[in-house]
Design a protein around this motif. Structure first.
Motif, PDB file in Angstrom:
ATOM      1  N   VAL A 244      -1.421  17.613  -4.515  1.00 50.45           N
ATOM      2  CA  VAL A 244      -2.214  17.596  -3.272  1.00 50.45           C
ATOM      3  C   VAL A 244      -1.296  17.411  -2.082  1.00 50.45           C
ATOM      4  O   VAL A 244      -1.374  18.150  -1.084  1.00 50.45           O
ATOM      5  N   ALA A 245      -0.416  16.422  -2.185  1.00 50.88           N
ATOM      6  CA  ALA A 245       0.578  16.155  -1.130  1.00 50.88           C
ATOM      7  C   ALA A 245       1.668  15.296  -1.752  1.00 50.88           C
ATOM      8  O   ALA A 245       1.362  14.212  -2.272  1.00 50.88           O
ATOM      9  N   PRO A 246       2.918  15.739  -1.751  1.00 56.87           N
ATOM     10  CA  PRO A 246       4.005  14.965  -2.359  1.00 56.87           C
ATOM     11  C   PRO A 246       4.070  13.537  -1.834  1.00 56.87           C
ATOM     12  O   PRO A 246       4.113  13.314  -0.623  1.00 56.87           O
ATOM     13  N   GLY A 247       4.036  12.571  -2.767  1.00 54.51           N
ATOM     14  CA  GLY A 247       4.087  11.163  -2.387  1.00 54.51           C
ATOM     15  C   GLY A 247       2.731  10.541  -2.140  1.00 54.51           C
ATOM     16  O   GLY A 247       2.646   9.334  -1.846  1.00 54.51           O
ATOM     17  N   LEU A 248       1.652  11.322  -2.266  1.00 55.84           N
ATOM     18  CA  LEU A 248       0.309  10.806  -1.961  1.00 55.84           C
ATOM     19  C   LEU A 248      -0.072   9.654  -2.877  1.00 55.84           C
ATOM     20  O   LEU A 248      -0.675   8.670  -2.423  1.00 55.84           O
ATOM     21  N   GLY A 249       0.296   9.731  -4.164  1.00 56.28           N
ATOM     22  CA  GLY A 249      -0.089   8.680  -5.096  1.00 56.28           C
ATOM     23  C   GLY A 249       0.497   7.332  -4.727  1.00 56.28           C
ATOM     24  O   GLY A 249      -0.200   6.307  -4.777  1.00 56.28           O
ATOM     25  N   GLY A 250       1.775   7.310  -4.343  1.00 53.74           N
ATOM     26  CA  GLY A 250       2.407   6.048  -3.951  1.00 53.74           C
ATOM     27  C   GLY A 250       1.781   5.470  -2.699  1.00 53.74           C
ATOM     28  O   GLY A 250       1.557   4.253  -2.606  1.00 53.74           O
ATOM     29  N   TRP A 251       1.491   6.340  -1.730  1.00 54.10           N
ATOM     30  CA  TRP A 251       0.851   5.872  -0.489  1.00 54.10           C
ATOM     31  C   TRP A 251      -0.541   5.323  -0.779  1.00 54.10           C
ATOM     32  O   TRP A 251      -0.926   4.279  -0.238  1.00 54.10           O
ATOM     33  N   LEU A 252      -1.292   5.992  -1.660  1.00 52.20           N
ATOM     34  CA  LEU A 252      -2.644   5.527  -1.978  1.00 52.20           C
ATOM     35  C   LEU A 252      -2.585   4.161  -2.641  1.00 52.20           C
ATOM     36  O   LEU A 252      -3.426   3.291  -2.353  1.00 52.20           O
ATOM     37  N   TYR A 253      -1.603   3.936  -3.507  1.00 53.35           N
ATOM     38  CA  TYR A 253      -1.495   2.612  -4.130  1.00 53.35           C
ATOM     39  C   TYR A 253      -1.247   1.547  -3.057  1.00 53.35           C
ATOM     40  O   TYR A 253      -1.838   0.469  -3.092  1.00 53.35           O
ATOM     41  N   GLU A 254      -0.396   1.837  -2.092  1.00 53.39           N
ATOM     42  CA  GLU A 254      -0.130   0.879  -1.016  1.00 53.39           C
ATOM     43  C   GLU A 254      -1.392   0.605  -0.209  1.00 53.39           C
ATOM     44  O   GLU A 254      -1.657  -0.537   0.213  1.00 53.39           O
ATOM     45  N   VAL A 255      -2.191   1.632   0.021  1.00 52.63           N
ATOM     46  CA  VAL A 255      -3.457   1.473   0.753  1.00 52.63           C
ATOM     47  C   VAL A 255      -4.397   0.563  -0.034  1.00 52.63           C
ATOM     48  O   VAL A 255      -5.019  -0.364   0.525  1.00 52.63           O
ATOM     49  N   ILE A 256      -4.505   0.805  -1.337  1.00 51.86           N
ATOM     50  CA  ILE A 256      -5.380  -0.004  -2.184  1.00 51.86           C
ATOM     51  C   ILE A 256      -4.889  -1.450  -2.232  1.00 51.86           C
ATOM     52  O   ILE A 256      -5.681  -2.403  -2.110  1.00 51.86           O
ATOM     53  N   ALA A 257      -3.573  -1.639  -2.396  1.00 49.73           N
ATOM     54  CA  ALA A 257      -3.010  -2.979  -2.495  1.00 49.73           C
ATOM     55  C   ALA A 257      -3.227  -3.773  -1.206  1.00 49.73           C
ATOM     56  O   ALA A 257      -3.581  -4.963  -1.240  1.00 49.73           O
ATOM     57  N   ALA A 258      -3.032  -3.120  -0.060  1.00 55.97           N
ATOM     58  CA  ALA A 258      -3.210  -3.812   1.225  1.00 55.97           C
ATOM     59  C   ALA A 258      -4.659  -4.225   1.413  1.00 55.97           C
ATOM     60  O   ALA A 258      -4.955  -5.352   1.868  1.00 55.97           O
ATOM     61  N   ASN A 259      -5.591  -3.357   1.049  1.00 57.61           N
ATOM     62  CA  ASN A 259      -7.003  -3.680   1.203  1.00 57.61           C
ATOM     63  C   ASN A 259      -7.418  -4.794   0.247  1.00 57.61           C
ATOM     64  O   ASN A 259      -8.177  -5.703   0.618  1.00 57.61           O
ATOM     65  N   ALA A 260      -6.886  -4.765  -0.981  1.00 62.71           N
ATOM     66  CA  ALA A 260      -7.198  -5.828  -1.931  1.00 62.71           C
ATOM     67  C   ALA A 260      -6.646  -7.157  -1.442  1.00 62.71           C
ATOM     68  O   ALA A 260      -7.303  -8.204  -1.558  1.00 62.71           O
ATOM     69  N   GLY A 261      -5.427  -7.130  -0.847  1.00 61.15           N
ATOM     70  CA  GLY A 261      -4.839  -8.352  -0.316  1.00 61.15           C
ATOM     71  C   GLY A 261      -5.696  -8.951   0.777  1.00 61.15           C
ATOM     72  O   GLY A 261      -5.817 -10.178   0.886  1.00 61.15           O
ATOM     73  N   ALA A 262      -6.312  -8.081   1.583  1.00 62.00           N
ATOM     74  CA  ALA A 262      -7.181  -8.564   2.655  1.00 62.00           C
ATOM     75  C   ALA A 262      -8.443  -9.218   2.110  1.00 62.00           C
ATOM     76  O   ALA A 262      -9.124  -9.950   2.847  1.00 62.00           O
ATOM     77  N   HIS A 263      -8.733  -8.969   0.840  1.00 59.81           N
ATOM     78  CA  HIS A 263      -9.918  -9.565   0.219  1.00 59.81           C
ATOM     79  C   HIS A 263      -9.536 -10.643  -0.793  1.00 59.81           C
ATOM     80  O   HIS A 263     -10.297 -10.967  -1.702  1.00 59.81           O
ATOM     81  N   GLY A 264      -8.323 -11.202  -0.626  1.00 63.24           N
ATOM     82  CA  GLY A 264      -7.920 -12.360  -1.405  1.00 63.24           C
ATOM     83  C   GLY A 264      -7.333 -12.063  -2.771  1.00 63.24           C
ATOM     84  O   GLY A 264      -7.201 -12.970  -3.593  1.00 63.24           O
ATOM     85  N   VAL A 265      -6.964 -10.797  -3.031  1.00 66.36           N
ATOM     86  CA  VAL A 265      -6.384 -10.443  -4.323  1.00 66.36           C
ATOM     87  C   VAL A 265      -4.875 -10.187  -4.131  1.00 66.36           C
ATOM     88  O   VAL A 265      -4.463  -9.408  -3.266  1.00 66.36           O
ATOM     89  N   ASP A 266      -4.058 -10.871  -4.940  1.00 66.74           N
ATOM     90  CA  ASP A 266      -2.629 -10.663  -4.898  1.00 66.74           C
ATOM     91  C   ASP A 266      -2.291  -9.402  -5.700  1.00 66.74           C
ATOM     92  O   ASP A 266      -2.438  -9.398  -6.936  1.00 66.74           O
ATOM     93  N   PRO A 267      -1.843  -8.332  -5.077  1.00 67.33           N
ATOM     94  CA  PRO A 267      -1.573  -7.082  -5.809  1.00 67.33           C
ATOM     95  C   PRO A 267      -0.523  -7.240  -6.894  1.00 67.33           C
ATOM     96  O   PRO A 267      -0.566  -6.537  -7.898  1.00 67.33           O
ATOM     97  N   GLU A 268       0.412  -8.171  -6.725  1.00 73.18           N
ATOM     98  CA  GLU A 268       1.474  -8.338  -7.707  1.00 73.18           C
ATOM     99  C   GLU A 268       0.963  -8.923  -9.018  1.00 73.18           C
ATOM    100  O   GLU A 268       1.486  -8.620 -10.097  1.00 73.18           O
ATOM    101  N   SER A 269      -0.060  -9.788  -8.923  1.00 80.36           N
ATOM    102  CA  SER A 269      -0.557 -10.466 -10.138  1.00 80.36           C
ATOM    103  C   SER A 269      -1.944 -10.004 -10.542  1.00 80.36           C
ATOM    104  O   SER A 269      -2.537 -10.567 -11.468  1.00 80.36           O
ATOM    105  N   ALA A 270      -2.460  -9.015  -9.847  1.00 80.22           N
ATOM    106  CA  ALA A 270      -3.835  -8.562 -10.129  1.00 80.22           C
ATOM    107  C   ALA A 270      -3.951  -8.127 -11.583  1.00 80.22           C
ATOM    108  O   ALA A 270      -3.097  -7.440 -12.132  1.00 80.22           O
ATOM    109  N   ALA A 271      -5.027  -8.544 -12.245  1.00 83.20           N
ATOM    110  CA  ALA A 271      -5.277  -8.206 -13.651  1.00 83.20           C
ATOM    111  C   ALA A 271      -6.668  -7.580 -13.772  1.00 83.20           C
ATOM    112  O   ALA A 271      -7.490  -7.649 -12.855  1.00 83.20           O
ATOM    113  N   TRP A 272      -6.894  -6.952 -14.932  1.00 88.35           N
ATOM    114  CA  TRP A 272      -8.162  -6.262 -15.153  1.00 88.35           C
ATOM    115  C   TRP A 272      -9.270  -7.294 -15.410  1.00 88.35           C
ATOM    116  O   TRP A 272      -9.456  -7.784 -16.500  1.00 88.35           O
ATOM    117  N   GLU A 273      -9.981  -7.628 -14.338  1.00 87.06           N
ATOM    118  CA  GLU A 273     -11.054  -8.615 -14.449  1.00 87.06           C
ATOM    119  C   GLU A 273     -12.024  -8.449 -13.304  1.00 87.06           C
ATOM    120  O   GLU A 273     -11.758  -7.800 -12.314  1.00 87.06           O
TER     121      GLU A 273
END
Length: 273
Positions: A244-273
């Motif tokens: 779709v666009a070279p590098g899009l997957g990495g950027w999308l992960y950063e977008v998801i991680a930043a939004n999760a961090g804003a909702h109190g989830v640490d992206p580094e330690s996030a687990a399936w729960e």
């Protein structure tokens, strides 16, 4: 009688014993004895000791009996057919072939009906593989669903997905496919425009992405982060987003991680729960 069973000095039989004939044509010795008793196929040869054996013509007749029996003729009718000089065997076989072709067609329709019943009774996507490709695109591989079931089949999320997917019809899936395509286009446009992870526009896209996953099961922010990690670690996902666009997957992960961090989830330690 086998060659080993011959009397001393007796020459080999010019034909086959009952046991050998049975093994050759694929029936039991009992069957051959029965066909002999009713006059359907009788061994026409004899050894010097008086043992009856099957000659070439007898074996050929046995094969014709097997063909007629396979197409459903009763033994009495087979005997009349083989012994009546007025019967055109080729014409009879042509008629039988036509009947068999019709039977095969009916059986194929029955198989198709059973396949549809199995598809409708199985939890998950109630679409044929052909319909899945038609809706989700030529690069869609129906086997992905089976692979996902093998990996996640025992989880609560898979059970939730199976229940929801089973309730969706073709129109519902067409809507899902359209939403996926629209989000993919908007993600690519934002990435190319330099939208920064953590910005309001990026967070809105992250929420759309999580809502899309929640079509199948209730997706938490931590789960979304776990899924997002595969966008940079799984070669299949990397290739998909790069197409779709070279590098899009990495950027999308950063977008998801930043939004999760804003909702109190640490992206580094996030687990399936």
């Amino acid at each position: 009688m086998s060659d080993e069973d011959r009397r001393p000095g007796e020459p080999p039989a010019e034909g086959l014993t009952v046991g050998r004939t049975a093994g050759l044509v694929g029936v039991s010795v009992k069957t051959l004895h029965h066909w002999d008793a009713i006059g359907l196929v009788r061994p026409g040869g004899r050894t010097r000791a008086g043992y009856r054996v099957y000659g070439d013509d007898d074996v050929a007749r046995l094969h014709r009996v097997l063909v007629y029996r396979e197409i459903g003729l009763p033994l009495a009718a087979i005997g009349r057919l083989l012994d009546d000089p007025e019967v055109d065997a080729r014409e009879h076989l042509r008629r039988q072939r036509g009947q068999l072709a019709g039977r095969i067609s009916r059986l194929e329709r029955m198989v198709g009906a059973v396949d549809r019943m199995l598809l409708e009774s199985k939890p998950g996507i109630r679409l044929t593989p052909e319909e899945q490709v038609e809706i989700f695109g030529a690069d869609w591989e129906p086997a992905r669903t089976e692979e996902a079931e093998e990996r996640w089949g025992g989880t609560a999320q898979w059970a939730q997905y199976a229940e929801r997917a089973a309730a969706m019809d073709r129109e519902d899936w067409e809507g899902v496919a359209a939403a996926v395509e629209a989000l993919s286009a908007d993600l690519a446009a934002a990435y190319r425009a330099g939208v920064a992870p953590g910005s309001g526009a990026a967070d809105a896209l992250a929420e759309r992405h999580r809502a899309q996953i929640s079509t199948y099961f209730d997706c938490t922010y931590a789960m979304q982060v776990c899924i997002g990690r595969t966008f940079v670690t799984d070669p299949g996902y990397v290739a998909h987003y790069d197409a779709v666009a070279p590098g899009l997957g990495g950027w999308l992960y950063e977008v998801i991680a930043a939004n999760a961090g804003a909702h109190g989830v640490d992206p580094e330690s996030a687990a399936w729960e």
